[in-house]
Design a protein around this motif. Structure first.
Motif, PDB file in Angstrom:
ATOM      1  N   UNK A  94       0.673  -1.443   0.233  1.00 46.03           N
ATOM      2  CA  UNK A  94       0.385   0.035   0.561  1.00 46.03           C
ATOM      3  C   UNK A  94       0.842   1.340  -0.007  1.00 46.03           C
ATOM      4  N   UNK A  95       0.196   2.605  -0.866  1.00 46.64           N
ATOM      5  CA  UNK A  95       0.850   3.467  -0.229  1.00 46.64           C
ATOM      6  C   UNK A  95       1.223   4.044   0.833  1.00 46.64           C
ATOM      7  N   UNK A  96       0.717   3.014   2.006  1.00 48.69           N
ATOM      8  CA  UNK A  96       1.560   3.851   3.470  1.00 48.69           C
ATOM      9  C   UNK A  96       3.001   3.222   3.207  1.00 48.69           C
ATOM     10  N   UNK A  97       3.381   2.942   2.625  1.00 56.61           N
ATOM     11  CA  UNK A  97       4.496   1.858   2.864  1.00 56.61           C
ATOM     12  C   UNK A  97       5.699   2.400   1.809  1.00 56.61           C
ATOM     13  N   UNK A  98       5.694   3.100   1.671  1.00 57.73           N
ATOM     14  CA  UNK A  98       6.182   3.827  -0.017  1.00 57.73           C
ATOM     15  C   UNK A  98       7.550   4.437   0.783  1.00 57.73           C
ATOM     16  N   UNK A  99       8.682   4.053   0.118  1.00 60.73           N
ATOM     17  CA  UNK A  99       9.636   4.396   0.674  1.00 60.73           C
ATOM     18  C   UNK A  99      10.081   5.989   0.250  1.00 60.73           C
ATOM     19  N   UNK A 100      10.355   6.795   1.100  1.00 63.73           N
ATOM     20  CA  UNK A 100      10.148   7.890   1.269  1.00 63.73           C
ATOM     21  C   UNK A 100      11.675   9.089   1.757  1.00 63.73           C
ATOM     22  N   UNK A 101      11.930   9.580   1.744  1.00 67.10           N
ATOM     23  CA  UNK A 101      12.700  10.742   3.210  1.00 67.10           C
ATOM     24  C   UNK A 101      12.106  11.983   2.649  1.00 67.10           C
ATOM     25  N   UNK A 102      11.659  13.076   3.653  1.00 69.14           N
ATOM     26  CA  UNK A 102      11.477  14.068   3.165  1.00 69.14           C
ATOM     27  C   UNK A 102      12.332  15.521   4.014  1.00 69.14           C
ATOM     28  N   UNK A 103      12.720  15.690   3.429  1.00 68.12           N
ATOM     29  CA  UNK A 103      13.722  16.564   3.576  1.00 68.12           C
ATOM     30  C   UNK A 103      12.879  18.380   4.073  1.00 68.12           C
ATOM     31  N   UNK A 104      13.131  18.691   4.937  1.00 69.19           N
ATOM     32  CA  UNK A 104      12.820  20.306   5.538  1.00 69.19           C
ATOM     33  C   UNK A 104      13.735  21.306   5.354  1.00 69.19           C
ATOM     34  N   UNK A 105      15.313  21.417   4.386  1.00 66.11           N
ATOM     35  CA  UNK A 105      16.010  22.351   3.754  1.00 66.11           C
ATOM     36  C   UNK A 105      16.851  21.388   3.040  1.00 66.11           C
ATOM     37  N   UNK A 106      16.793  22.531   2.476  1.00 63.29           N
ATOM     38  CA  UNK A 106      17.798  22.672   1.042  1.00 63.29           C
ATOM     39  C   UNK A 106      19.328  21.472   1.076  1.00 63.29           C
ATOM     40  N   UNK A 107      20.025  21.430   1.890  1.00 64.07           N
ATOM     41  CA  UNK A 107      20.964  21.123   2.527  1.00 64.07           C
ATOM     42  C   UNK A 107      20.642  19.000   2.491  1.00 64.07           C
ATOM     43  N   UNK A 108      19.478  19.154   3.219  1.00 65.00           N
ATOM     44  CA  UNK A 108      18.653  17.744   2.865  1.00 65.00           C
ATOM     45  C   UNK A 108      18.631  17.135   1.854  1.00 65.00           C
ATOM     46  N   UNK A 109      18.026  17.738   1.098  1.00 62.08           N
ATOM     47  CA  UNK A 109      17.285  17.522  -0.626  1.00 62.08           C
ATOM     48  C   UNK A 109      18.463  17.183  -1.053  1.00 62.08           C
ATOM     49  N   UNK A 110      19.764  18.088  -1.277  1.00 62.48           N
ATOM     50  CA  UNK A 110      20.667  17.489  -1.807  1.00 62.48           C
ATOM     51  C   UNK A 110      21.923  16.710  -0.982  1.00 62.48           C
ATOM     52  N   UNK A 111      22.204  16.096   0.393  1.00 65.18           N
ATOM     53  CA  UNK A 111      22.291  14.328   0.812  1.00 65.18           C
ATOM     54  C   UNK A 111      21.438  13.629   0.568  1.00 65.18           C
ATOM     55  N   UNK A 112      20.216  13.957   0.442  1.00 67.28           N
ATOM     56  CA  UNK A 112      19.524  12.510  -0.058  1.00 67.28           C
ATOM     57  C   UNK A 112      19.760  12.167  -1.337  1.00 67.28           C
TER      58      UNK A 112
END
Length: 177
Positions: A94-112
């Motif tokens: 189900x969609x609730x088990x999707x692999x996801x990284x939620x970033x809270x700033x640009x550095x986390x997005x870039x790192x992910x």
């Protein structure tokens, strides 16, 4: 550098991720919950489990970046679940088990994105982990918190969580509390 940071990760059942990340040096708090949905109000486990709210089961963790980096957390994250499946982990579908990284700033997005790029050649099929902007976190009901520690003899804990814990303990011995 800030003393405490947050990370929001979803990789299937939040009980598994919570048990794993509670054992890492530098991780100060782990809360199971939901994020990423679009329905109004606070979602319940029953609603999220239906797959109709758009929420993902995730953990919100507070960590000390002087002890463990966001990137190190992501390497553990990618070792703890299958990032090559869409909307499924193990026996959960189900969609609730999707692999996801939620970033809270640009550095986390870039790192992910950098960690995904680094790990991609190690897999024979594409990494399907979503990288999305963090918007809001809803803690799960109390009985979901610290589930493994409170229910070690439960069949799910012994057959699903314990093997994952042993795998992570073997791979990341130097990062364990």
């Amino acid at each position: 550098m800030e003393r405490h940071r947050k990370a929001y990760l979803g990789g299937g059942c939040f009980w598994c991720l919570e048990a794993i990340f509670r054992n890492l040096k530098g991780v100060e708090k782990v809360v199971s919950g939901y994020s990423g949905g679009s329905v109004p109000g606070t979602p319940t486990y029953r609603e999220v489990s239906s797959g109709k709210t758009g929420h993902k089961e995730i953990i919100a963790l507070t960590f000390d970046p002087e002890i463990i980096s966001f990137e190190s957390l992501l390497f553990v994250f990618f070792s703890s679940h299958n990032p090559n499946t869409s909307q499924a982990q193990g026996f959960g579908y189900g969609s609730q088990y999707t692999s996801v990284i939620f970033y809270d700033d640009e550095s986390q997005e870039l790192s992910a994105n950098a960690v995904i790029a680094e790990l991609s050649p190690r897999f024979s099929i594409p990494i399907l982990t979503l990288v999305r902007r963090f918007e809001r976190f809803f803690p799960a009901e109390d009985y979901h918190q610290n589930y493994y520690e409170e229910n070690k003899n439960d069949a799910y804990c012994t057959s699903i969580i314990e093997p994952q814990l042993k795998k992570i303990q073997k791979l990341y011995t130097d990062q364990l509390k």
